[in-house]
Design a protein around this motif. Sequence first.
Motif, mmCIF file in Angstrom:
data_model
loop_
_atom_site.group_PDB
_atom_site.id
_atom_site.type_symbol
_atom_site.label_atom_id
_atom_site.label_comp_id
_atom_site.label_asym_id
_atom_site.label_seq_id
_atom_site.Cartn_x
_atom_site.Cartn_y
_atom_site.Cartn_z
ATOM 1 N N UNK A 510 -1.872 26.406 -27.123
ATOM 2 C CA UNK A 510 -2.351 25.469 -28.139
ATOM 3 C C UNK A 510 -3.839 25.220 -27.998
ATOM 4 N N UNK A 511 -4.316 25.084 -26.755
ATOM 5 C CA UNK A 511 -5.735 24.849 -26.529
ATOM 6 C C UNK A 511 -6.575 26.032 -27.007
ATOM 7 N N UNK A 512 -6.011 27.250 -26.836
ATOM 8 C CA UNK A 512 -6.726 28.452 -27.287
ATOM 9 C C UNK A 512 -6.642 28.631 -28.795
ATOM 10 N N UNK A 513 -5.668 27.996 -29.437
ATOM 11 C CA UNK A 513 -5.492 28.175 -30.884
ATOM 12 C C UNK A 513 -6.374 27.244 -31.694
ATOM 13 N N UNK A 514 -6.535 25.992 -31.245
ATOM 14 C CA UNK A 514 -7.314 25.024 -32.011
ATOM 15 C C UNK A 514 -8.800 25.257 -31.780
ATOM 16 N N UNK A 515 -9.607 24.564 -32.574
ATOM 17 C CA UNK A 515 -11.052 24.654 -32.416
ATOM 18 C C UNK A 515 -11.527 23.777 -31.256
ATOM 19 N N UNK A 516 -12.781 23.977 -30.860
ATOM 20 C CA UNK A 516 -13.310 23.228 -29.726
ATOM 21 C C UNK A 516 -13.388 21.737 -29.965
ATOM 22 N N UNK A 517 -13.537 21.314 -31.233
ATOM 23 C CA UNK A 517 -13.636 19.887 -31.533
ATOM 24 C C UNK A 517 -12.270 19.216 -31.668
ATOM 25 N N UNK A 518 -11.198 20.002 -31.646
ATOM 26 C CA UNK A 518 -9.854 19.448 -31.767
ATOM 27 C C UNK A 518 -9.312 19.095 -30.387
ATOM 28 N N UNK A 541 -2.756 25.364 -42.275
ATOM 29 C CA UNK A 541 -2.869 26.701 -41.671
ATOM 30 C C UNK A 541 -2.862 26.627 -40.153
ATOM 31 N N UNK A 542 -3.524 25.581 -39.602
ATOM 32 C CA UNK A 542 -3.523 25.407 -38.150
ATOM 33 C C UNK A 542 -2.107 25.138 -37.642
ATOM 34 N N UNK A 543 -1.321 24.353 -38.385
ATOM 35 C CA UNK A 543 0.061 24.083 -37.985
ATOM 36 C C UNK A 543 0.878 25.380 -37.971
ATOM 37 N N UNK A 544 0.668 26.247 -38.963
ATOM 38 C CA UNK A 544 1.382 27.529 -38.981
ATOM 39 C C UNK A 544 0.980 28.396 -37.790
ATOM 40 N N UNK A 545 -0.311 28.392 -37.432
ATOM 41 C CA UNK A 545 -0.748 29.178 -36.277
ATOM 42 C C UNK A 545 -0.126 28.636 -34.990
ATOM 43 N N UNK A 546 -0.035 27.299 -34.875
ATOM 44 C CA UNK A 546 0.582 26.707 -33.678
ATOM 45 C C UNK A 546 2.052 27.128 -33.575
ATOM 46 N N UNK A 547 2.770 27.108 -34.694
ATOM 47 C CA UNK A 547 4.157 27.567 -34.668
ATOM 48 C C UNK A 547 4.242 29.032 -34.249
ATOM 49 N N UNK A 548 3.291 29.833 -34.717
ATOM 50 C CA UNK A 548 3.315 31.260 -34.402
ATOM 51 C C UNK A 548 3.112 31.515 -32.915
ATOM 52 N N UNK A 549 2.152 30.821 -32.301
ATOM 53 C CA UNK A 549 1.883 31.085 -30.880
ATOM 54 C C UNK A 549 3.001 30.520 -30.001
ATOM 55 N N UNK A 550 3.658 29.451 -30.456
ATOM 56 C CA UNK A 550 4.767 28.901 -29.668
ATOM 57 C C UNK A 550 5.961 29.831 -29.706
#
Length: 878
Positions: A510-518, A541-550
């Motif tokens: 999750x830390x690698x998926x979000x931006x540095x300011x998140x 779109x960020x929520x979809x990426x988080x689901x994908x990496x999980x």
Amino acid sequence: MDRLRWWFLGSTVPVGTACAVSASTPGPGHVGDLALGALGIATAAVLWTAGRSKQSGWRGWRLFAPAPLMPVVGLVAVTAAAPDSPLEQVALRWLPTVPGYVLAVLGILTLVAPSRLRGGARPAVELTLFLIACVLVVQVLVLGPEVSWLDLEPSGRVVLAAAVVVTSATVAAAVLLLGVIESRRQPMALVLLAATALLAPGRALGTSAMLTEEHAVGDVGRFLVAGGLVLLGAAVLLDPGPCPDASPRPRTGRSTHLRQLLPHLAMTVACFGAAAVSLTGHRISPVIAVGGSLCAVLAVLHRWLTARDEQLLGARLRRSEAYFRSLVAASSDAVLVLDGDLRVTWSSATLGTTLGSPTAVPVGADLLELVHPEDALPVARALLPAAGDATPPGELRLRLRHADGTWRHLEAGFTDLRSDTVVGAVVLHCRDTTERVAREQALEQVAFTDPVTALPNRAGFEQRLEAALAEAGTTCRSLLLIELDGLDEVREDAGRDVVTAVLVEVGRRLRATVRGCDAVSRVGGGAFAVLAEGAPHAVDLLADRCLSVIEQPLDTAAGLFDLSASIGVVDLAAAESVADLMTRAELAVRAAAAAGTGTALRYRPALGSAAERRAQLREDLPGAWDRGELSVLFQPVVSLSERRVTGVEALLRWQHPRLGEVPPAEFVPIAERAGVIGELQRWALETAAEAVLTLPHGPVPLRLGVNISASHVAARTLVRDVAAVLQATGLAPERLILEITEATLMSEGEHVTVDIEALRLMGVHVALDDFGTGRSSLAHLTRLPIDVLKLDHAFVLRVDRDPKARALCESVVAIAGALGLDVVAEGVETPAQLGALRAAGCGFAQGFLLARPMRLLDLVGMLDEGAGLLWPGLVGSR
């Protein structure tokens, strides 16, 4: 008091006129003497009247009041006796006047508290010097330079000597009063000193004029006496009275600068008096010579005492300064003194030790330039208040640079003394709190950090949410609440250590998926949260990426594991508080989980309304049966072979006064969570049992089926509750069927089997409810302690048109028959379904095709009308 003042001042006009007339008329000044007598009476009246409000008792001005009357008594005595010789006239006039001056001395000394009159050697020398100087001047004015004390008769010598002494003592007492009086009464003391200074020479010149018969000298004396009396009355009118909390006199014994000059002035007067006698060609008498010498000696002694006192005072001040400097230096607190512009005027050695260099805070430096740049504005706001506002004492946190370049944290208690004319500075008492701040930061790091993933925990994340809410409107932010699904399987298969590794890996992804300011945080066992910036579509779109990496496989020491997640998304601008925000996020993530794992769902108001509805139902459900809001409906169970009603199933209904009808599927889970399911089902059992006893029946009494909650079974009160209902209602045990789900019967714990067996031994039948849903297994039928098998609506839904479903139904009915179980088909809605079930050998059925749930009265009418017969064709004919 104002009327008295104007009246007294007005009386001075005729007195002055009378004195002037007397001076312009040759011969004795009887008119002037009468005017002075009237002025003396007026002065005495003013002293008595005004003095009553100054002090209580016979002290001060009231003791002083008779003094101006005594010379009037002497004038009357001289006028009445009319002695021949001038000396006899002087003696007769001074006999009552001397006691008057004694009273004046006592009155002056009682104007202040006795404690103020105590002093050391220097005040005694001053008083003696004043007295001798006054005696010399007065005796010269009385006798003149040519008359000696030896030339007078003994009686006249005694009277005149007493007159000289008491008049001089009056002036000396006034001088003493000036030195010890309170500061606010000093104007009065100055006027009183001036009054006595005029009265003494005035009386002396009047006496000299009587002895020498020089009327011009007597006229001057009358004017001086008149001025002294006027000033005496003015003094009492100026007196504000003693102050009850008056501060003690200064250690120097002096209250005015004038008093410092008075000893030298007295010596000068005495010396000039002796010089004037010598310059006029007269011989200096031994009294004048001795008195002048004593004045000179006393003046020198006074100067020596003054210098010694000043030296002692300076030594005390130096010792006091050294003492307090040593105390400040030895204190653990560093002291910093600033001027009005916050520039350093002094700093203690402790501050230099704290900062590693004595010159770390140089004198003259601006404090705002020395502190950390982030602390400059708070320091300026605290120490430089707005105009007209005083800075209250308080505490201040600041950082100063150490000699090694680091910043030291200081906690300063400050006091604003800029309004104090003596200090005129801001004083800071600084304590080094660097180590404490470091410990606090370490503890804060522990308190707000998750020990497993090293991410912020829930408390730390809520702090960030509070800061983000405070900045609402400046940046578009959203909260993503992520609930992992599958951790329980990982724990069961691989243990807690692998779960820890999985959580660490999920946090890293999750830390690698979000931006540095998140911001990413772990807020629960399997819950993560992301505080993301950006527009709503970007956050989706960020929520979809988080689901994908999980959902990517997790490679662990125990093998590969697959996780899924549900995500609830909430816009920060829609919430008012952190609690409201987290509540909305939890509602959204529950809705996402209900929609299916691997779903991200945004919060919508409908979710909040559903939560409010559940909260309202949870609040209103306890006691709903007592309020008459609950009712029981009955749905007939028909024997397919006899086409007759052989039993009924009791179904609960709740008519909420505001929300309307609430289905059991909604309020029963709420009752289980609220802990009132036991009371609810006891009421339902008793109500249904009482109702079924009133139903008409054929040769065999109707059976009663009641649904039993898993929570009721787990509470271990089911056996007791059923026995109590049977005893209270008289219902035969064999007529009661308790419908329990397979999951409840298969739950862990021997108590479930024990309770079910106890119920069957009582004669109560047990039905396996909702068979065909979930993980139902035919193998379980051989192990479960049941008497009736109820096929779920989903099981019989396609039995009329799906050969496989029909074959399965026939198999289940055959197995149940072989095991001696009655089979009841639920949810029969079509004649085709009813025909297929009958053909398969199913013994009983219930559903909308046969009859809907109905009230007790309707059920009684149906049973009476059809004699218990119920079949689709018969129903359609009604």
